[in-house]
Enzyme design. Structure first.
Site, PDB file in Angstrom:
ATOM      1  N   TYR A   1     -14.265   7.319   3.448  1.00  0.00           N
ATOM      2  CA  TYR A   1     -15.664   7.515   3.850  1.00  0.00           C
ATOM      3  C   TYR A   1     -15.823   7.722   5.364  1.00  0.00           C
ATOM      4  O   TYR A   1     -16.950   7.726   5.866  1.00  0.00           O
ATOM      5  CB  TYR A   1     -16.491   6.291   3.436  1.00  0.00           C
ATOM      6  CG  TYR A   1     -16.613   6.080   1.940  1.00  0.00           C
ATOM      7  CD1 TYR A   1     -17.668   6.647   1.226  1.00  0.00           C
ATOM      8  CD2 TYR A   1     -15.693   5.312   1.238  1.00  0.00           C
ATOM      9  CE1 TYR A   1     -17.798   6.437  -0.150  1.00  0.00           C
ATOM     10  CE2 TYR A   1     -15.815   5.091  -0.136  1.00  0.00           C
ATOM     11  CZ  TYR A   1     -16.868   5.666  -0.816  1.00  0.00           C
ATOM     12  OH  TYR A   1     -17.005   5.462  -2.178  1.00  0.00           O
TER      13      TYR A   1
ATOM     14  N   LYS B   1     -10.317   4.436  16.571  1.00  0.00           N
ATOM     15  CA  LYS B   1     -10.754   3.779  15.333  1.00  0.00           C
ATOM     16  C   LYS B   1      -9.960   2.500  15.111  1.00  0.00           C
ATOM     17  O   LYS B   1     -10.525   1.456  14.753  1.00  0.00           O
ATOM     18  CB  LYS B   1     -10.597   4.720  14.123  1.00  0.00           C
ATOM     19  CG  LYS B   1     -11.039   4.038  12.825  1.00  0.00           C
ATOM     20  CD  LYS B   1     -10.735   4.819  11.570  1.00  0.00           C
ATOM     21  CE  LYS B   1     -10.864   3.904  10.355  1.00  0.00           C
ATOM     22  NZ  LYS B   1     -10.347   4.457   9.115  1.00  0.00           N
TER      23      LYS B   1
ATOM     24  N   HIS C   1     -12.623  -2.416  10.770  1.00  0.00           N
ATOM     25  CA  HIS C   1     -12.631  -3.577   9.877  1.00  0.00           C
ATOM     26  C   HIS C   1     -11.213  -4.072   9.604  1.00  0.00           C
ATOM     27  O   HIS C   1     -10.917  -5.255   9.684  1.00  0.00           O
ATOM     28  CB  HIS C   1     -13.325  -3.161   8.571  1.00  0.00           C
ATOM     29  CG  HIS C   1     -12.911  -1.790   8.090  1.00  0.00           C
ATOM     30  ND1 HIS C   1     -13.159  -0.663   8.823  1.00  0.00           N
ATOM     31  CD2 HIS C   1     -12.218  -1.376   7.010  1.00  0.00           C
ATOM     32  CE1 HIS C   1     -12.659   0.390   8.194  1.00  0.00           C
ATOM     33  NE2 HIS C   1     -12.070  -0.019   7.100  1.00  0.00           N
ATOM     34  N   ARG C   2     -10.323  -3.106   9.271  1.00  0.00           N
ATOM     35  CA  ARG C   2      -8.948  -3.508   8.933  1.00  0.00           C
ATOM     36  C   ARG C   2      -8.235  -4.042  10.168  1.00  0.00           C
ATOM     37  O   ARG C   2      -7.486  -5.012  10.113  1.00  0.00           O
ATOM     38  CB  ARG C   2      -8.180  -2.312   8.346  1.00  0.00           C
ATOM     39  CG  ARG C   2      -7.000  -2.693   7.482  1.00  0.00           C
ATOM     40  CD  ARG C   2      -6.494  -1.530   6.662  1.00  0.00           C
ATOM     41  NE  ARG C   2      -6.993  -0.271   7.135  1.00  0.00           N
ATOM     42  CZ  ARG C   2      -7.984   0.410   6.558  1.00  0.00           C
ATOM     43  NH1 ARG C   2      -8.531  -0.013   5.451  1.00  0.00           N
ATOM     44  NH2 ARG C   2      -8.414   1.543   7.092  1.00  0.00           N
TER      45      ARG C   2
ATOM     46  N   ASP D   1      -7.959  -4.990   0.720  1.00  0.00           N
ATOM     47  CA  ASP D   1      -8.919  -4.231  -0.064  1.00  0.00           C
ATOM     48  C   ASP D   1     -10.176  -4.093   0.784  1.00  0.00           C
ATOM     49  O   ASP D   1     -10.566  -5.030   1.489  1.00  0.00           O
ATOM     50  CB  ASP D   1      -9.228  -4.899  -1.402  1.00  0.00           C
ATOM     51  CG  ASP D   1      -9.799  -3.890  -2.398  1.00  0.00           C
ATOM     52  OD1 ASP D   1      -9.265  -2.762  -2.470  1.00  0.00           O
ATOM     53  OD2 ASP D   1     -10.786  -4.198  -3.081  1.00  0.00           O
TER      54      ASP D   1
ATOM     55  N   THR E   1       0.840  -1.192   0.000  1.00  0.00           N
ATOM     56  CA  THR E   1       0.000   0.000   0.000  1.00  0.00           C
ATOM     57  C   THR E   1       0.874   1.240   0.000  1.00  0.00           C
ATOM     58  O   THR E   1       2.038   1.199   0.415  1.00  0.00           O
ATOM     59  CB  THR E   1      -0.924   0.032   1.236  1.00  0.00           C
ATOM     60  OG1 THR E   1      -1.801   1.157   1.130  1.00  0.00           O
ATOM     61  CG2 THR E   1      -0.154   0.135   2.540  1.00  0.00           C
ATOM     62  N   ASN E   2       0.271   2.330  -0.474  1.00  0.00           N
ATOM     63  CA  ASN E   2       0.942   3.631  -0.374  1.00  0.00           C
ATOM     64  C   ASN E   2       0.233   4.505   0.632  1.00  0.00           C
ATOM     65  O   ASN E   2       0.557   5.674   0.765  1.00  0.00           O
ATOM     66  CB  ASN E   2       0.932   4.319  -1.752  1.00  0.00           C
ATOM     67  CG  ASN E   2       1.986   3.720  -2.651  1.00  0.00           C
ATOM     68  OD1 ASN E   2       3.134   3.545  -2.238  1.00  0.00           O
ATOM     69  ND2 ASN E   2       1.600   3.362  -3.862  1.00  0.00           N
TER      70      ASN E   2
ATOM     71  N   PHE F   1      -9.727   8.923   6.867  1.00  0.00           N
ATOM     72  CA  PHE F   1      -9.685   9.138   5.422  1.00  0.00           C
ATOM     73  C   PHE F   1     -10.912   8.486   4.776  1.00  0.00           C
ATOM     74  O   PHE F   1     -11.726   7.855   5.454  1.00  0.00           O
ATOM     75  CB  PHE F   1      -8.377   8.565   4.831  1.00  0.00           C
ATOM     76  CG  PHE F   1      -8.299   7.067   4.871  1.00  0.00           C
ATOM     77  CD1 PHE F   1      -7.924   6.413   6.022  1.00  0.00           C
ATOM     78  CD2 PHE F   1      -8.618   6.297   3.752  1.00  0.00           C
ATOM     79  CE1 PHE F   1      -7.861   5.021   6.076  1.00  0.00           C
ATOM     80  CE2 PHE F   1      -8.550   4.915   3.770  1.00  0.00           C
ATOM     81  CZ  PHE F   1      -8.172   4.275   4.948  1.00  0.00           C
TER      82      PHE F   1
HETATM   83  P1  IMP Z   1      -8.786   0.517  -0.556  1.00  0.00           P
HETATM   84  O1  IMP Z   1      -8.985  -0.771   0.091  1.00  0.00           O
HETATM   85  O2  IMP Z   1      -7.772   1.354   0.147  1.00  0.00           O
HETATM   86  O3  IMP Z   1      -8.538   0.413  -2.021  1.00  0.00           O
HETATM   87  O4  IMP Z   1     -10.113   1.325  -0.336  1.00  0.00           O
HETATM   88  C1  IMP Z   1     -11.284   1.238  -1.120  1.00  0.00           C
HETATM   89  C2  IMP Z   1     -12.147   2.448  -0.812  1.00  0.00           C
HETATM   90  O5  IMP Z   1     -12.623   2.358   0.519  1.00  0.00           O
HETATM   91  C3  IMP Z   1     -11.440   3.794  -0.919  1.00  0.00           C
HETATM   92  O6  IMP Z   1     -12.374   4.741  -1.398  1.00  0.00           O
HETATM   93  C4  IMP Z   1     -11.043   4.108   0.490  1.00  0.00           C
HETATM   94  O7  IMP Z   1     -10.952   5.497   0.710  1.00  0.00           O
HETATM   95  C5  IMP Z   1     -12.191   3.491   1.268  1.00  0.00           C
HETATM   96  N1  IMP Z   1     -11.700   3.039   2.568  1.00  0.00           N
HETATM   97  C6  IMP Z   1     -10.833   2.009   2.816  1.00  0.00           C
HETATM   98  N2  IMP Z   1     -10.619   1.895   4.132  1.00  0.00           N
HETATM   99  C7  IMP Z   1     -11.336   2.879   4.727  1.00  0.00           C
HETATM  100  C8  IMP Z   1     -11.488   3.289   6.076  1.00  0.00           C
HETATM  101  O8  IMP Z   1     -10.906   2.745   7.024  1.00  0.00           O
HETATM  102  N3  IMP Z   1     -12.310   4.336   6.277  1.00  0.00           N
HETATM  103  C9  IMP Z   1     -12.967   4.976   5.270  1.00  0.00           C
HETATM  104  N4  IMP Z   1     -12.851   4.651   4.005  1.00  0.00           N
HETATM  105  C10 IMP Z   1     -12.035   3.603   3.720  1.00  0.00           C
END
Ligand code: IMP
Length: 190
Positions: free
Chosen positions: A151, A172, A177-178, A69, A8-9, A149
């Site tokens: 949503y 948080k 979730h993460r 993801d 990830t970046n 960041f």
């Molecule tokens: P990705 O998994 O980082 O590619 O995220 C997919 C989408 O979900 C992107 O629009 C992220 O900004 C959003 N997203 C991922 N994790 C979070 C979070 O912890 N909070 C809010 N939005 C998230």
């Protein structure tokens, strides 16, 4: 300490992972690996995207690595934006536009239930492992809070009266979730 690449970046995610894996593993971001390519995320599922990213980085470096993801799944929108969360508002979208589109779609909805779901794919010694984390909540009627960041300003986790963006990163990261998926991976690695 063992090195583990996080494909990830997003520095926010790296510090979240470091907080959970930090004692035994040195979490390296793609920037730490001097890798600046944009990773392809065009699969149809969260699992597919996480695998694309982890497999690409494993091929590049041959070192243990993982990728995540995440999708925001909204009940009233039949699970949308889901795997399309990052590109919800179209080609030139950003977090602001994605949130605005979501609030517009939700304007007349009384059922505001939603969840964040993360899938992590870990590739260790060439073998693939999956971990999932999910948190339930609701979509607020307007953005609030200035942390986090994506949503975060419109997602209110169950049991809280603030959005994710209204919680401190520490709060948080205890419930996200993460974090749930990362803790499962940490348990496996132990
Ligand atoms: P990705 O998994 O980082 O590619 O995220 C997919 C989408 O979900 C992107 O629009 C992220 O900004 C959003 N997203 C991922 N994790 C979070 C979070 O912890 N909070 C809010 N939005 C998230």
């Amino acid at each position: 300490m063992k090195n583990l690449i996080f494909a990830t970046n997003n520095e926010y995610k790296v510090s979240e992972a470091t907080g959970i894996l930090g004692r035994k593993f040195k979490v390296l971001s793609l920037a730490d690996m001097n890798f600046s390519e944009e990773l392809l995320e065009d699969a149809e599922t969260l699992e597919g995207n996480a695998l694309l990213k982890a497999a690409y980085i494993y091929d590049q470096f041959g070192l243990d690595c993982f990728a995540d993801d995440t999708g925001l799944e909204v009940d009233a929108l039949n699970g949308a934006p889901g795997v399309y969360s990052a590109r919800y508002a179209g080609k030139s979208c950003d977090a602001e536009k994605n949130m605005q589109k979501l609030l517009n779609e939700m304007q007349k909805q009384t059922n505001r239930k939603a969840c964040f779901r993360t899938v992590i794919v870990l590739i260790k010694n060439g073998k693939t492992h999956h971990f999932e984390g999910k948190i339930d909540g609701e979509i607020g009627t307007k953005p609030s809070g200035n942390q986090g960041f994506g949503y975060d300003p419109v997602f209110i986790p169950n049991g809280f009266n603030k959005s994710f963006a209204g919680l401190s990163p520490h709060q948080k990261n205890r419930i996200s979730h993460r974090a749930i998926a990362l803790k499962k991976m940490a348990g496996f690695l132990r």
